[in-house]
Write a protein that holds these residues in place. Structure first.
Motif, PDB file in Angstrom:
ATOM      1  N   ALA A   1       0.827  -1.207   0.000  1.00 38.22           N
ATOM      2  CA  ALA A   1       0.000   0.000   0.000  1.00 38.22           C
ATOM      3  C   ALA A   1       0.861   1.257   0.000  1.00 38.22           C
ATOM      4  CB  ALA A   1      -0.923  -0.012   1.225  1.00 38.22           C
ATOM      5  N   VAL A   2       1.901   1.284   0.849  1.00 34.89           N
ATOM      6  CA  VAL A   2       2.775   2.449   0.904  1.00 34.89           C
ATOM      7  C   VAL A   2       3.530   2.624  -0.416  1.00 34.89           C
ATOM      8  CG1 VAL A   2       4.773   3.477   2.059  1.00 34.89           C
ATOM      9  CG2 VAL A   2       3.039   2.283   3.407  1.00 34.89           C
ATOM     10  N   ALA A   3       4.072   1.525  -0.952  1.00 31.96           N
ATOM     11  CA  ALA A   3       4.818   1.604  -2.211  1.00 31.96           C
ATOM     12  C   ALA A   3       3.925   2.069  -3.354  1.00 31.96           C
ATOM     13  CB  ALA A   3       5.425   0.240  -2.540  1.00 31.96           C
ATOM     14  N   GLU A   4       2.700   1.541  -3.409  1.00 30.71           N
ATOM     15  CA  GLU A   4       1.779   1.924  -4.491  1.00 30.71           C
ATOM     16  C   GLU A   4       1.350   3.375  -4.347  1.00 30.71           C
ATOM     17  OE1 GLU A   4      -2.686   0.606  -5.767  1.00 30.71           O
ATOM     18  OE2 GLU A   4      -1.192  -1.001  -5.658  1.00 30.71           O
ATOM     19  N   TYR A   5       1.070   3.808  -3.133  1.00 31.52           N
ATOM     20  CA  TYR A   5       0.658   5.188  -2.913  1.00 31.52           C
ATOM     21  C   TYR A   5       1.746   6.166  -3.365  1.00 31.52           C
ATOM     22  CZ  TYR A   5      -0.963   9.439  -0.647  1.00 31.52           C
ATOM     23  OH  TYR A   5      -1.379  10.722  -0.422  1.00 31.52           O
ATOM     24  N   LEU A   6       3.005   5.807  -3.102  1.00 30.61           N
ATOM     25  CA  LEU A   6       4.123   6.671  -3.469  1.00 30.61           C
ATOM     26  C   LEU A   6       4.597   6.456  -4.899  1.00 30.61           C
ATOM     27  CD1 LEU A   6       6.225   6.376  -0.186  1.00 30.61           C
ATOM     28  CD2 LEU A   6       4.750   8.258  -0.875  1.00 30.61           C
ATOM     29  N   ASP A   7       3.931   5.534  -5.602  1.00 33.33           N
ATOM     30  CA  ASP A   7       4.301   5.211  -6.986  1.00 33.33           C
ATOM     31  C   ASP A   7       5.750   4.744  -7.081  1.00 33.33           C
ATOM     32  OD1 ASP A   7       3.889   4.869  -9.702  1.00 33.33           O
ATOM     33  OD2 ASP A   7       4.430   6.941 -10.204  1.00 33.33           O
ATOM     34  N   ARG A   8       6.124   3.854  -6.124  1.00 33.35           N
ATOM     35  CA  ARG A   8       7.480   3.332  -6.111  1.00 33.35           C
ATOM     36  C   ARG A   8       7.491   1.805  -6.117  1.00 33.35           C
ATOM     37  NH1 ARG A   8      11.475   7.168  -5.069  1.00 33.35           N
ATOM     38  NH2 ARG A   8      12.794   5.459  -5.774  1.00 33.35           N
ATOM     39  N   CYS A   9       6.515   1.204  -6.744  1.00 30.97           N
ATOM     40  CA  CYS A   9       6.436  -0.264  -6.761  1.00 30.97           C
ATOM     41  C   CYS A   9       7.627  -0.901  -7.464  1.00 30.97           C
ATOM     42  CB  CYS A   9       5.134  -0.714  -7.443  1.00 30.97           C
ATOM     43  SG  CYS A   9       3.649  -0.192  -6.566  1.00 30.97           S
ATOM     44  N   SER A  10       8.218  -0.196  -8.416  1.00 29.04           N
ATOM     45  CA  SER A  10       9.327  -0.767  -9.182  1.00 29.04           C
ATOM     46  C   SER A  10      10.691  -0.482  -8.563  1.00 29.04           C
ATOM     47  CB  SER A  10       9.301  -0.224 -10.618  1.00 29.04           C
ATOM     48  OG  SER A  10       9.440   1.188 -10.624  1.00 29.04           O
ATOM     49  N   ASP A  11      10.752   0.419  -7.575  1.00 29.94           N
ATOM     50  CA  ASP A  11      12.038   0.773  -6.963  1.00 29.94           C
ATOM     51  C   ASP A  11      11.778   1.327  -5.574  1.00 29.94           C
ATOM     52  OD1 ASP A  11      14.643   1.370  -6.417  1.00 29.94           O
ATOM     53  OD2 ASP A  11      14.674   3.229  -7.579  1.00 29.94           O
ATOM     54  N   CYS A  12      11.771   0.456  -4.594  1.00 29.84           N
ATOM     55  CA  CYS A  12      11.435   0.874  -3.236  1.00 29.84           C
ATOM     56  C   CYS A  12      12.359   0.166  -2.247  1.00 29.84           C
ATOM     57  CB  CYS A  12       9.971   0.525  -2.942  1.00 29.84           C
ATOM     58  SG  CYS A  12       9.395   1.103  -1.345  1.00 29.84           S
ATOM     59  N   LEU A  13      13.164   0.934  -1.544  1.00 33.16           N
ATOM     60  CA  LEU A  13      14.109   0.374  -0.578  1.00 33.16           C
ATOM     61  C   LEU A  13      13.506   0.470   0.825  1.00 33.16           C
ATOM     62  CD1 LEU A  13      16.916  -0.792   0.035  1.00 33.16           C
ATOM     63  CD2 LEU A  13      17.729   1.569   0.298  1.00 33.16           C
ATOM     64  N   VAL A  14      13.407  -0.654   1.508  1.00 26.61           N
ATOM     65  CA  VAL A  14      12.822  -0.713   2.844  1.00 26.61           C
ATOM     66  C   VAL A  14      13.909  -1.048   3.849  1.00 26.61           C
ATOM     67  CG1 VAL A  14      11.060  -1.783   4.297  1.00 26.61           C
ATOM     68  CG2 VAL A  14      10.656  -1.544   1.837  1.00 26.61           C
ATOM     69  N   ALA A  15      14.185  -0.123   4.749  1.00 25.57           N
ATOM     70  CA  ALA A  15      15.171  -0.361   5.813  1.00 25.57           C
ATOM     71  C   ALA A  15      14.458  -1.020   6.978  1.00 25.57           C
ATOM     72  CB  ALA A  15      15.813   0.959   6.241  1.00 25.57           C
ATOM     73  N   VAL A  16      14.962  -2.160   7.429  1.00 27.46           N
ATOM     74  CA  VAL A  16      14.261  -2.958   8.433  1.00 27.46           C
ATOM     75  C   VAL A  16      15.134  -3.194   9.651  1.00 27.46           C
ATOM     76  CG1 VAL A  16      12.940  -5.051   8.851  1.00 27.46           C
ATOM     77  CG2 VAL A  16      13.124  -4.159   6.535  1.00 27.46           C
ATOM     78  N   ASP A  17      14.548  -3.011  10.824  1.00 30.44           N
ATOM     79  CA  ASP A  17      15.219  -3.314  12.071  1.00 30.44           C
ATOM     80  C   ASP A  17      14.286  -4.194  12.888  1.00 30.44           C
ATOM     81  OD1 ASP A  17      16.928  -3.369  14.185  1.00 30.44           O
ATOM     82  OD2 ASP A  17      16.525  -1.328  14.870  1.00 30.44           O
ATOM     83  N   GLY A  18      14.796  -5.236  13.501  1.00 28.24           N
ATOM     84  CA  GLY A  18      13.943  -6.076  14.328  1.00 28.24           C
ATOM     85  C   GLY A  18      14.313  -7.540  14.246  1.00 28.24           C
ATOM     86  N   THR A  19      14.280  -8.210  15.389  1.00 27.31           N
ATOM     87  CA  THR A  19      14.685  -9.608  15.470  1.00 27.31           C
ATOM     88  C   THR A  19      13.797 -10.509  14.640  1.00 27.31           C
ATOM     89  OG1 THR A  19      15.497  -9.220  17.714  1.00 27.31           O
ATOM     90  CG2 THR A  19      15.162 -11.505  17.068  1.00 27.31           C
ATOM     91  N   LEU A  20      12.499 -10.278  14.659  1.00 26.08           N
ATOM     92  CA  LEU A  20      11.583 -11.159  13.942  1.00 26.08           C
ATOM     93  C   LEU A  20      11.913 -11.198  12.457  1.00 26.08           C
ATOM     94  CD1 LEU A  20       9.138 -13.020  14.038  1.00 26.08           C
ATOM     95  CD2 LEU A  20       7.685 -11.019  13.761  1.00 26.08           C
ATOM     96  N   PHE A  21      12.037 -10.037  11.837  1.00 17.30           N
ATOM     97  CA  PHE A  21      12.322  -9.998  10.406  1.00 17.30           C
ATOM     98  C   PHE A  21      13.702 -10.561  10.097  1.00 17.30           C
ATOM     99  CE2 PHE A  21      13.850  -8.214   6.473  1.00 17.30           C
ATOM    100  CZ  PHE A  21      12.751  -8.302   5.624  1.00 17.30           C
ATOM    101  N   LEU A  22      14.680 -10.201  10.899  1.00 11.87           N
ATOM    102  CA  LEU A  22      16.055 -10.566  10.596  1.00 11.87           C
ATOM    103  C   LEU A  22      16.396 -12.009  10.949  1.00 11.87           C
ATOM    104  CD1 LEU A  22      17.806  -7.295  11.838  1.00 11.87           C
ATOM    105  CD2 LEU A  22      17.175  -7.898   9.496  1.00 11.87           C
TER     106      LEU A  22
END
Length: 418
Positions: free
Chosen positions: A350-371
């Protein structure tokens, strides 16, 4: 205005060793009552098929969730918008460039822990950190704002006495405040609504620390180029996506979720967060299989050896686990974590589509669950491809200590320019 690189800072509350102290068992002795059988008992198999059906979130449902989140983001950005996604402005209009240098202070308030960090940015992504960590007493969580922030100020003085006092040089300070804050300026804010803790606190850090401050709430923080309150500006917005869909228009709420929510400190609020956050996933599993403790979820799911899984269970006090017990526990772990991954993907899409960045979107992630959790990133990426297409450009980048060093970078961006 020059083009700026989009960075989504997704700070999942992802700590698998913590468990929410809420909810009650609903399956009772299901696991221990059916021991010593190599194949799943027909009754257990039927029960697991029913659980699997409940936790399944198909592509059609994900699209509805994504579209509703876009709608609620747009509503939250309007001057008089009525949206559970608060879309709080941070008043930070510059992104870090990576070339920042100098010494900065950072404060990180999350849950019952408070950190004071002295951060030396050396440019080219290099950083040196000295920090102190303090546990906040329960009575302090509900103390008046002045008392709470006096506690913070005292800890800052202990850590960096040279930075406190009327004659001391002003030191840029970044503050990660892990609850919704309505900021009226970059260094002044007030808690909004009913938070998980610290319900009466008022954040006025600049008066306490004699330093410029930046407040943020770890949720999804992103760079928006969009109208806000009638003005078209580019700045960082705290989406507060944990509050998404508080009326349950599209979220697939289950009986387990209702039980967990009813025993939480903020019933009826932040239901999306409670369905995807590592703080609550173990409790959902416990509600489905009462024997499970949150900290062994990832170990069970990552281990394909039945005997090794039995040892894991013995280590947490489950002495007589059968092969069937292990199969059921592993399956429930998979179902709960997979639902969390797919719901998270819907929000990111939803965030990527709203910003029109579906083709190039870098997500910085912090957190034990994801990592650390096995296959979680893979499941999120798979769901993103369902929503955005096989060539979607959403990419993930681990961001070490986003709540600590990230606060210092925000202070640097605010004072040095990007």
């Amino acid at each position: 205005m020059r083009t700026m690189r989009l960075i989504l800072c997704v700070l999942f509350a992802l700590n698998m060793v913590e468990r929410a102290e809420c909810g009650i068992p609903i399956i009772g002795g299901l696991l221990s009552a059916l021991a010593n059988r190599k194949q799943l008992d027909p009754a257990v198999k039927a029960a697991m098929e029913n659980v699997e059906k409940q936790f399944s979130v198909d592509s059609e449902k994900l699209v509805k969730i994504k579209d509703e989140m876009i709608h609620q983001m747009k509503s939250g950005l309007q001057k008089n918008g009525d949206s559970p996604m608060l879309m709080l402005p941070t008043h930070l209009r510059k992104l870090p460039s990576g070339g920042e240098k100098g010494s900065f202070l950072a404060l990180d308030l999350g849950g019952t822990n408070f950190r004071v960090l002295k951060v030396n940015l050396q440019g080219q992504g290099k950083v040196d950190v000295t920090q102190s960590k303090h546990r906040i007493a329960e009575n302090m969580m509900y103390a008046p704002g002045k008392e709470l922030f006096s506690f913070f100020a005292e800890k800052v003085k202990q850590m960096v006495p040279e930075a406190v006092g009327k004659d001391s040089p002003r030191v840029p300070l970044g503050f990660t405040f892990s609850f919704p804050v309505q900021q009226t300026a970059i260094n002044v804010g007030r808690c909004t609504g009913t938070n998980l803790c610290f319900k009466q606190s008022v954040a006025k850090a600049s008066k306490l620390y004699e330093a410029p401050a930046f407040s943020s709430s770890p949720s999804v923080v992103t760079w928006f180029s969009a109208p806000y309150a009638g003005k078209h500006e580019e700045h960082i917005i705290n989406t507060e996506w944990g509050g998404f869909d508080s009326t349950m228009k599209v979220l697939p709420l289950l009986a387990y979720d209702v039980m967990l929510d009813s025993k939480s400190v903020n019933p009826g609020e932040h239901l999306y967060e409670k369905m995807i956050s590592g703080m609550f996933l173990g409790e959902v599993v416990r509600l489905v299989a009462s024997e499970l403790i949150a900290k062994v979820m990832s170990k069970l799911e990552a281990n394909n050896n039945i005997n090794s899984c039995k040892k894991i269970l013995r280590d947490i006090g489950v002495e007589k686990a059968s092969d069937q017990d292990v199969q059921v526990l592993k399956k429930i772990c998979t179902l709960v974590s997979s639902r969390a991954a797919r719901l998270t993907a819907a929000g990111l899409a939803a965030v990527a589509e709203y910003l029109d960045r579906c083709s190039d979107c870098l997500v910085a992630v912090d957190g034990t669950l994801f990592l650390k959790y096995p296959k979680l990133e893979e499941r999120i990426e798979s769901a993103l491809k369902e929503l955005l297409g096989p060539k979607m450009g959403v990419r993930f980048l681990p961001a070490s200590d986003g709540s600590g060093v990230g606060a210092a970078l925000a202070a640097a961006a605010a004072t040095q320019g990007a």
